[in-house]
Scaffold this motif. Structure first.
Motif, PDB file in Angstrom:
ATOM      1  N   TYR A 102       0.859  -1.175   0.000  1.00 38.71           N
ATOM      2  CA  TYR A 102       0.000   0.000   0.000  1.00 38.71           C
ATOM      3  C   TYR A 102       0.903   1.236   0.000  1.00 38.71           C
ATOM      4  CZ  TYR A 102      -4.094  -2.857   1.104  1.00 38.71           C
ATOM      5  OH  TYR A 102      -5.107  -3.771   1.058  1.00 38.71           O
ATOM      6  N   GLY A 103       0.804   2.019  -1.021  1.00 37.03           N
ATOM      7  CA  GLY A 103       1.622   3.219  -1.096  1.00 37.03           C
ATOM      8  C   GLY A 103       0.953   4.277  -1.951  1.00 37.03           C
ATOM      9  N   GLY A 104       0.407   5.289  -1.318  1.00 34.40           N
ATOM     10  CA  GLY A 104      -0.271   6.354  -2.050  1.00 34.40           C
ATOM     11  C   GLY A 104      -0.281   7.632  -1.251  1.00 34.40           C
ATOM     12  N   ILE A 105      -1.185   8.517  -1.596  1.00 31.45           N
ATOM     13  CA  ILE A 105      -1.268   9.817  -0.935  1.00 31.45           C
ATOM     14  C   ILE A 105      -1.494   9.665   0.567  1.00 31.45           C
ATOM     15  CG2 ILE A 105      -2.552  11.993  -0.842  1.00 31.45           C
ATOM     16  CD1 ILE A 105      -0.821  11.616  -3.332  1.00 31.45           C
ATOM     17  N   LEU A 106      -2.356   8.739   0.961  1.00 32.65           N
ATOM     18  CA  LEU A 106      -2.659   8.552   2.379  1.00 32.65           C
ATOM     19  C   LEU A 106      -1.448   8.064   3.157  1.00 32.65           C
ATOM     20  CD1 LEU A 106      -6.213   6.923   2.151  1.00 32.65           C
ATOM     21  CD2 LEU A 106      -5.620   9.319   2.560  1.00 32.65           C
ATOM     22  N   GLN A 107      -0.507   7.397   2.495  1.00 28.68           N
ATOM     23  CA  GLN A 107       0.716   6.947   3.154  1.00 28.68           C
ATOM     24  C   GLN A 107       1.873   7.931   2.959  1.00 28.68           C
ATOM     25  OE1 GLN A 107      -1.067   4.850   1.067  1.00 28.68           O
ATOM     26  NE2 GLN A 107      -2.062   3.692   2.709  1.00 28.68           N
ATOM     27  N   GLY A 108       1.616   9.054   2.313  1.00 30.12           N
ATOM     28  CA  GLY A 108       2.665  10.041   2.066  1.00 30.12           C
ATOM     29  C   GLY A 108       3.531   9.714   0.871  1.00 30.12           C
ATOM     30  N   ASP A 109       3.109   8.770   0.037  1.00 30.93           N
ATOM     31  CA  ASP A 109       3.855   8.379  -1.151  1.00 30.93           C
ATOM     32  C   ASP A 109       3.189   9.012  -2.367  1.00 30.93           C
ATOM     33  OD1 ASP A 109       5.270   7.246  -3.179  1.00 30.93           O
ATOM     34  OD2 ASP A 109       4.735   5.162  -2.731  1.00 30.93           O
ATOM     35  N   PHE A 110       3.845   9.995  -2.978  1.00 28.77           N
ATOM     36  CA  PHE A 110       3.278  10.716  -4.113  1.00 28.77           C
ATOM     37  C   PHE A 110       3.633  10.082  -5.453  1.00 28.77           C
ATOM     38  CE2 PHE A 110       2.855  13.691  -0.731  1.00 28.77           C
ATOM     39  CZ  PHE A 110       1.819  14.538  -1.062  1.00 28.77           C
ATOM     40  N   VAL A 120       8.472  11.736  -6.355  1.00 26.49           N
ATOM     41  CA  VAL A 120       7.774  13.012  -6.527  1.00 26.49           C
ATOM     42  C   VAL A 120       8.002  13.911  -5.318  1.00 26.49           C
ATOM     43  CG1 VAL A 120       5.491  14.073  -6.692  1.00 26.49           C
ATOM     44  CG2 VAL A 120       6.034  12.081  -8.090  1.00 26.49           C
ATOM     45  N   ALA A 121       7.972  13.335  -4.116  1.00 26.24           N
ATOM     46  CA  ALA A 121       8.135  14.133  -2.900  1.00 26.24           C
ATOM     47  C   ALA A 121       9.483  14.835  -2.871  1.00 26.24           C
ATOM     48  CB  ALA A 121       7.963  13.245  -1.673  1.00 26.24           C
ATOM     49  N   SER A 122      10.543  14.159  -3.299  1.00 26.38           N
ATOM     50  CA  SER A 122      11.881  14.758  -3.253  1.00 26.38           C
ATOM     51  C   SER A 122      12.043  15.880  -4.267  1.00 26.38           C
ATOM     52  CB  SER A 122      12.945  13.690  -3.489  1.00 26.38           C
ATOM     53  OG  SER A 122      12.805  13.128  -4.786  1.00 26.38           O
ATOM     54  N   LYS A 123      11.171  15.929  -5.271  1.00 27.11           N
ATOM     55  CA  LYS A 123      11.215  17.010  -6.250  1.00 27.11           C
ATOM     56  C   LYS A 123      10.177  18.079  -5.961  1.00 27.11           C
ATOM     57  CE  LYS A 123      12.471  19.167  -9.940  1.00 27.11           C
ATOM     58  NZ  LYS A 123      13.791  19.804 -10.010  1.00 27.11           N
ATOM     59  N   LEU A 124       8.989  17.659  -5.508  1.00 31.47           N
ATOM     60  CA  LEU A 124       7.876  18.594  -5.343  1.00 31.47           C
ATOM     61  C   LEU A 124       8.070  19.495  -4.130  1.00 31.47           C
ATOM     62  CD1 LEU A 124       5.067  19.595  -6.156  1.00 31.47           C
ATOM     63  CD2 LEU A 124       4.097  17.712  -4.854  1.00 31.47           C
ATOM     64  N   PHE A 125       8.447  18.947  -2.992  1.00 31.59           N
ATOM     65  CA  PHE A 125       8.502  19.750  -1.769  1.00 31.59           C
ATOM     66  C   PHE A 125       9.640  20.781  -1.777  1.00 31.59           C
ATOM     67  CE2 PHE A 125       6.162  15.951  -0.137  1.00 31.59           C
ATOM     68  CZ  PHE A 125       4.960  16.610   0.044  1.00 31.59           C
ATOM     69  N   PRO A 126      10.845  20.464  -2.276  1.00 31.64           N
ATOM     70  CA  PRO A 126      11.836  21.551  -2.426  1.00 31.64           C
ATOM     71  C   PRO A 126      11.374  22.646  -3.370  1.00 31.64           C
ATOM     72  CG  PRO A 126      12.913  19.411  -2.515  1.00 31.64           C
ATOM     73  CD  PRO A 126      11.442  19.150  -2.558  1.00 31.64           C
ATOM     74  N   ALA A 127      10.645  22.264  -4.440  1.00 31.52           N
ATOM     75  CA  ALA A 127      10.117  23.278  -5.352  1.00 31.52           C
ATOM     76  C   ALA A 127       9.072  24.144  -4.658  1.00 31.52           C
ATOM     77  CB  ALA A 127       9.515  22.607  -6.589  1.00 31.52           C
ATOM     78  N   LEU A 128       8.226  23.519  -3.830  1.00 33.18           N
ATOM     79  CA  LEU A 128       7.239  24.287  -3.064  1.00 33.18           C
ATOM     80  C   LEU A 128       7.915  25.233  -2.080  1.00 33.18           C
ATOM     81  CD1 LEU A 128       4.442  21.680  -2.260  1.00 33.18           C
ATOM     82  CD2 LEU A 128       4.190  23.777  -3.581  1.00 33.18           C
ATOM     83  N   ALA A 129       8.993  24.769  -1.463  1.00 29.40           N
ATOM     84  CA  ALA A 129       9.720  25.635  -0.524  1.00 29.40           C
ATOM     85  C   ALA A 129      10.299  26.848  -1.241  1.00 29.40           C
ATOM     86  CB  ALA A 129      10.832  24.838   0.161  1.00 29.40           C
TER      87      ALA A 129
END
Length: 345
Positions: A102-110, A120-129
């Motif tokens: 199980y790996g999706g949005i609810l588990q924090g896996d984008f 996605v998280a390693s690229k998206l969140f620095p860009a958001l910052a």
């Protein structure tokens, strides 16, 4: 108020669910899937190879199964190596498990970014910052200046000051970001040489006053005129109210009347407009960040769309929907705080 917030949060969840289903469907249309497969294989790949790749990586599963996997309520299935018959992860560069999980949005896996070869998280969140820093300085520049212009124009309705500020506000609002960005680049970078040519080094050499100024100015100048016009109209309306005339007849000074009585009521409408600037900034950063090569949320969104990076596009869409809904909730709460009549109702 707590009951109101609870109801709004429930509505937000339903809205996000409906919008994400629509976005998920649009992003996973057949042309996008074929372009993704071609980008991962070869431009000369046959239809059989493309179909095999899409099937092997789970893109031919039932729509609602894939949506459930993205949410994290349905198990994701690994690939099966046709040569060895063993299970292997879909994308090795994202460290996905080689067994069902199980790996999706609810588990924090984008998901996994096929363009940047990382999660996605390693690229998206620095860009958001990075975009968060840009938006903070845009708001810190835009809001005080626009409020001062609007209040000053509203206090002096019909005077030369009011007309001058109103014309300037309309001119800035009528100038889109891609036009003001080019104008500022020509003036400050090319003619005066103050900004060392471009703001592109803002993400490679660290943020400084010089390489961060152009994107902030470009985005702030557009919103200043709109907020100033709304503030002026609200201020003019408040200054004609009966309680303002009563306060003046009591002998209160003009500045005291404005600060203690008029200002709070005059800020009710501009507050809502200011909160609505956050969703607008999300669209504005797409133009500005692409223009100045500032690698934030907008730049990442353009790169994801141009390369059919499905998981990254879905992550950007989810963040956009969340920011829009949260700013609307904060706007409603702040409006009730500023307007006692709404609070009583």
């Amino acid at each position: 108020m707590l009951a109101f917030i609870a109801r709004r949060l429930g509505t937000m969840v339903l809205t996000m669910l409906c919008l994400t289903i629509v976005v998920f469907f649009m992003i996973n249309l057949e042309p996008n899937l074929r372009k993704l497969a071609i980008s991962q294989l070869d431009m000369r790949s046959s239809d059989e190879h493309i179909e095999s790749w899409l099937t092997r990586n789970g893109y031919r599963q039932n729509f609602f199964v894939r949506y459930g996997q993205w949410l994290g309520v349905v198990q994701k299935q690994p690939n099966i190596d046709p040569e060895t018959g063993k299970t292997v992860p879909r994308f090795s560069y994202c460290n996905e498990p080689s067994e069902p999980y199980y790996g999706g949005i609810l588990q924090g896996d984008f998901g996994c970014s096929t363009k940047f070869k990382t999660t996605v998280a390693s690229k998206l969140f620095p860009a958001l910052a990075a975009t968060g820093k840009l938006m903070f300085w845009v708001m810190a520049t835009m809001v005080p200046i626009s409020l001062m212009i609007g209040i000053l124009a509203g206090m002096r309705e019909g005077t030369r000051t009011d007309r001058s500020l109103s014309v300037a506000s309309i001119a800035t609002t009528a100038t889109p970001e891609y036009v003001s960005g080019v104008i500022f680049t020509v003036i400050f970078a090319s003619w005066l040489g103050w900004l060392n040519g471009s703001a592109a080094s803002a993400t490679s050499q660290g943020l400084t006053f010089y390489n961060f100024t152009l994107p902030v100015m470009t985005m702030a100048i557009y919103g200043i005129g709109y907020i100033a016009r709304m503030t002026r109209a609200s201020m003019v309306e408040v200054m004609t109210q009966q309680y303002i005339r009563t306060a003046r007849l009591k002998g209160l000074s003009f500045s005291s009347v404005v600060i203690k009585h008029a200002l709070r009521n005059a800020l009710i409408a501009p507050f809502t407009v200011i909160m609505l600037q956050f969703p607008w900034l999300l669209t504005g950063v797409v133009i500005v960040e692409t223009m100045f090569r500032y690698q934030g949320f907008g730049f990442t969104l353009v790169e994801a769309a141009g390369n059919n990076d499905i998981d990254l596009l879905l992550g950007c869409s989810l963040v956009s929907v969340l920011i829009v809904l949260m700013t609307q909730l904060i706007s409603d709460i702040g409006y009730a705080y500023l307007n006692p009549r709404i609070r009583v109702q």
